[in-house]
Design an enzyme around this catalytic site. Structure first.
Site, PDB file in Angstrom:
ATOM      1  N   ASP A  50     -21.637  12.961  20.923  1.00 52.09           N
ATOM      2  CA  ASP A  50     -21.474  11.766  21.289  1.00 52.09           C
ATOM      3  C   ASP A  50     -21.635  10.710  20.001  1.00 52.09           C
ATOM      4  O   ASP A  50     -20.893   9.690  19.712  1.00 52.09           O
ATOM      5  CB  ASP A  50     -22.695  11.268  22.392  1.00 52.09           C
ATOM      6  CG  ASP A  50     -22.294  11.762  23.632  1.00 52.09           C
ATOM      7  OD1 ASP A  50     -20.919  12.391  23.945  1.00 52.09           O
ATOM      8  OD2 ASP A  50     -23.034  11.771  24.717  1.00 52.09           O
ATOM      9  N   GLY A  78     -16.590  -0.333  24.953  1.00 46.55           N
ATOM     10  CA  GLY A  78     -15.345  -0.725  24.092  1.00 46.55           C
ATOM     11  C   GLY A  78     -14.205   0.324  23.989  1.00 46.55           C
ATOM     12  O   GLY A  78     -13.061  -0.351  23.993  1.00 46.55           O
TER      13      GLY A  78
END
Lengths: 467, 435
Positions: free
Chosen positions: A253, A388
């Site tokens: 991640d 985002g």
């Protein structure tokens, strides 16, 4: 503000000695003194602090004299806060006033046997700088208490939130002071070091690396006091298993965040700590990092100099907004002001510092300090960036289509003719209720067999409806 | 003696005046709704950081919408007259002209400009002439005024900028049935009110303020004006004395009873028989039954902070509530005369005691009285709302009445929506076990 943001259940213990026309003409004369003695009678406080405002600063009355006279007639102690509206900001004023109160009581207790001369048998600490309306302050204090419990250190006092002035006489029992933030508490800690030989530590325990160096500093301090403590195993265990953020830094991640661009803005404490976390723990590129604490500018520059491309010191929010637009980051970490800049230019923003909104006084446990704080910050950072990404993907593939469908369904069997004025009136209604108003009006028109909808019909429809 | 005195008090409204130690918004808050109302305006508040903090916090999310207002923040150099007021203000106004190009700039004076005696009224005409944008000065400071009175100071300054017809003679026999209404309301509400009067054959020739500074109403000597809000006494005075307008003193169109009385009074002045007004009022009341059932017989306490209190209390008494106390920052008995009379007659018709009206209340004493009286609802500011709720007393935040549409027949339901909300919420909570 206090009862709203902190959802305080008690009445805020602040009253005003109102300055009105009469005061301008004749001076506040007995008014301030009467107000102090009245509060003394009504609320029986231990201490009354007379606080100058911008207005009273320019009236140039002898407030010191008022304080002196009022203290003769009150059971409570009376102090004049030594702050000037035109020279210091709220954080500096809080720092100064805290020192003033602590010094006042220590001087008062000094030559009595009230003031403890003995240290506690076990190592103990005062945490200085916990204040009302502080950013996630309540949660931070719980986390710090837990940290010190884990380290085998008793918490002697938490100052000032939640203590009485009586308790200040216990201040010298502690082995050392701990100041978790940069802005408030340092003056007090420095004073206690110089006058009472109480050492202090002012390393902000925010982020895994900073927590480690903070605990190591505590270890060294205790070592010098003859305590053979070794916290290295504790740090290791906490870092690897309790805090998820070290593991998070290694996970894929976080790999995806490598080289992503961010800007940081806030008070000196939070902006500097977050800058260091982003840069050294998550490999995020901080294009610029800034603070509005102009008086902390040297300290701030020194803290972040190796962790960002550029340092910004300003309290002009339009300049900050311009710099954000120029930097075009993937995410912003700032105050509520920066969050709104982000909204305008569609860049996600994590709020990391005051000024804040009621949503930044969460009910759930959200510390920024300590090991649990590192988890919270990792979530905050990661959620800002994925949101985002998601947004970009949606845009790339043409977006969700649910919105259009739901709007199409409304007033589909449209057999009504809306007059021009009525249409204009409808357009003025905020978007999120417009369709409901339109539907209700048409339903009303239908029920009254009207086929032309005018402004009058709209108002009648509104009156007739019982929601 | 004592006995007769007490009887006298019962027959008439009792007015008291306390210490003035109460919470309210600073009058500069009027900037927040007036800049939205007057679309081509710019508001410059000349004050300190304290004023700025207040506006930022009180306006909440609105400050992020690039509002047409700004602070001219006074620094130590301004206070000690090291800087030149004239040069500083001219520089700021030129910058505003360049960035926003408004049709008018309002200067809002504050406590600080009062204390350092900055001559805003003297400076404005000079700078106005130099930058050729009108500058209107309003002293909306906390030394003299409370909350909504800020709008009053702005409108009374604005009233002097309205044009008049050039006749010069006071036309007392002019029977054109037109009227200028003063008071700032959202456009939807002004449309509703205008339509109500048009149905009676009375035309509204303009509103003060209008949507644009460039379209201010024409007010000539002898024209009729009427107020829409209870806090506009300075504006009323200015219109009468400076513009030689004729003021219609009426109750305010808040609640269906107030709206009918307001329209009736205007009709009376124009010698018009009101058409269908009773039926209109009756119809509106019938839509309120469900809410009235909730509040009938319940008691309410107004701590007082926005000057709408008399009108709201009068409406709630008509709804069947019992009003213990009406706190109010400032009471103009002449401007509010018709409203006070309606309050009295409403009390006698509903057969309830006349409430006590407390001007310049003392919040500390009021909290004491609230503790004793245990009212079903306290209408108060944000600083007392949560602490009172924590003590088991229902509260409604008073500022919402200022920022909601509450005027005219169409919006009566909105007032009760606000008033009943805490009662509805708390009745649903009381079913839960923890309370």
């Amino acid at each position: 503000m206090r009862s709203m943001l902190e959802r305080e259940r008690s009445f805020t213990p602040v009253t005003a000695s109102v300055v009105d026309r009469h005061v301008l003409a004749r001076g506040s004369q007995e008014k301030v003194i009467n107000n102090i003695t009245r509060k003394d009678r009504e609320e029986r406080p231990d201490l009354v602090v007379l606080t100058p405002t911008c207005t009273s600063s320019i009236l140039q009355e002898d407030l010191k004299n008022f304080v002196h006279r009022a203290s003769l007639n009150s059971k409570s102690d009376v102090l004049l806060a030594d702050v000037n509206h035109y020279r210091v900001n709220e954080l500096q004023a809080a720092d100064k006033t805290l020192l003033q109160i602590v010094r006042f009581y220590l001087d008062k207790y000094k030559n009595t046997d009230k003031l403890s001369k003995l240290k506690t048998p076990k190592p103990s600490v005062n945490i200085i700088g916990s204040v009302g309306l502080g950013f996630h302050n309540h949660h931070d204090m719980v986390e710090l208490k837990r940290l010190f419990l884990d380290l085998g250190i008793d918490v002697n006092l938490i100052i000032p939130e939640g203590i009485t002035v009586e308790e200040l006489c216990k201040i010298t029992q502690a082995w050392f002071n701990f100041v978790p933030y940069k802005e408030i508490g340092l003056l007090t800690a420095q004073y206690l070091q110089s006058q009472y030989n109480l050492p202090f530590i002012n390393i902000i325990p925010m982020g895994t690396i900073q927590i480690s160096s903070c605990i190591k500093a505590i270890q060294n301090l205790l070592f010098s006091m003859g305590q053979k403590v070794d916290y290295s195993k504790y740090i290791d265990r906490q870092t690897r298993f309790i805090s998820q953020s070290a593991w998070f830094s290694r996970s894929i991640d976080c790999q995806n965040l490598t080289g992503k661009k961010a800007v940081v803005f806030g008070d000196a404490t939070h902006a500097s700590a977050i800058t260091r976390i982003l840069s050294s723990e998550m490999s995020i590129r901080v294009i610029w990092s800034g603070t509005y604490c102009l008086n902390e500018s040297d300290w701030f520059k020194n803290q972040v100099k190796n962790y960002c491309d550029q340092v910004v010191i300003t309290d002009d929010h339009t300049l900050v907004a311009d710099l954000i637009v120029k930097a075009d980051p993937n995410a912003i970490f700032g105050t509520q002001m920066e969050r709104h800049v982000g909204k305008r230019i569609s860049v996600p923003c994590g709020v990391i510092s005051s000024p804040v909104h009621i949503q930044n006084f969460p009910l759930s446990y959200r510390p920024f300090l300590g090991y649990e704080g590192t988890n919270q910050i990792a979530d905050l950072v990661y959620n800002s960036f994925t949101l985002g990404m998601e947004d970009h993907l949606l845009e790339f593939f043409g977006g969700h289509d649910t919105k259009q469908v739901s709007e199409m369904n409304l007033s589909s069997e449209n057999s009504f003719s809306w007059s021009r004025e009525a249409k204009e009136e409808l357009a003025k209604i905020p978007g999120f209720v417009r369709n409901r108003v339109k539907k209700n009006t048409e339903r009303f028109a239908c029920a009254n067999s009207l086929d032309k909808i005018t402004v009058q019909v709209m108002y009648k429809a509104k009156e007739s409806q019982s929601l | 003696m004592a006995l007769t005195k007490s009887i006298e008090i019962k027959d008439d409204l009792a007015f008291e005046c306390e210490t003035g130690n109460y919470h309210t918004f600073c009058p500069i808050s009027c900037v927040s709704w007036l800049y939205q109302k007057i679309e081509d305006s710019f508001f410059l508040v000349i004050g300190t950081k304290t004023c700025g903090y207040f506006l930022q916090n009180a306006m909440g999310v609105m400050i992020f919408a690039e509002p047409r207002y700004a602070m001219a923040e006074l620094e130590e150099g301004d206070i000690s007259a090291q800087l030149n007021d004239y040069e500083e203000l001219k520089r700021l106004c030129l910058q505003i002209k360049k960035d926003r190009n408004p049709s008018v700039i309002f200067w809002i004076g504050t406590c600080t400009t009062e204390i350092i005696k900055m001559d805003l009224e003297g400076l404005a005409p000079k700078i106005e002439a130099e930058i050729s944008i009108p500058i209107v000065v309003a002293r909306a400071n906390g030394l003299d005024y409370a909350f909504t009175q800020g709008e009053d100071t702005v409108l009374s300054a604005l009233a002097q900028r309205c044009r008049g017809k050039n006749s010069g003679l006071i036309n007392l026999i002019d029977r054109t049935m037109s009227i200028v209404i003063f008071g700032s309301l959202p456009n939807t509400v002004t449309n509703q009110i205008t339509l109500e009067l048009e149905q009676q054959g009375i035309s509204v020739s303009g509103w003060l303020p209008s949507n644009n500074y460039t379209s201010l109403p024409i007010i000539s000597p002898g024209d009729y004006v009427v107020g829409i809000n209870p806090f506009l006494s300075r504006t009323a005075t200015t219109l009468m004395r400076r513009r030689k307008a004729r003021l219609i003193v009426a109750p305010f169109p808040i609640g269906p009873d107030g709206t009918r009385a307001w329209i009736e009074k205007i009709c009376e002045v124009f010698e018009v028989e009101p058409k269908g007004l009773f039926q209109r009022e009756k119809d509106v009341w019938s839509t309120l039954d469900d809410y009235i059932a909730l509040i009938k017989g319940k008691s309410v306490f107004f701590m007082g902070d926005n000057l709408l209190e008399i009108s709201l209390a009068r409406f709630l008494i008509r709804c069947g509530m019992i009003v213990y106390e009406i706190g109010i920052p400032y009471m103009d008995k002449r401007y509010q005369k018709a409203e006070l009379d309606l309050l009295k007659s409403t009390c006698s018709e509903m057969n309830v005691m006349l409430p006590k009206i407390v001007e310049k209340p003392d919040n500390y004493n009021q909290l004491d009285r609230i503790k004793d009286l245990k009212p079903d609802l306290v209408i108060t500011g944000m600083s007392y709302a949560n602490p009172l709720e924590a003590r088991g007393i229902n509260t409604k935040w008073s500022v919402e009445f200022t920022f909601s549409s509450i005027h005219g027949f169409s919006n009566a339901r909105d007032i009760l929506e606000l008033v009943t909300r805490p009662l509805r919420r708390n009745s649903s909570i009381s079913k839960m076990s923890f309370s």
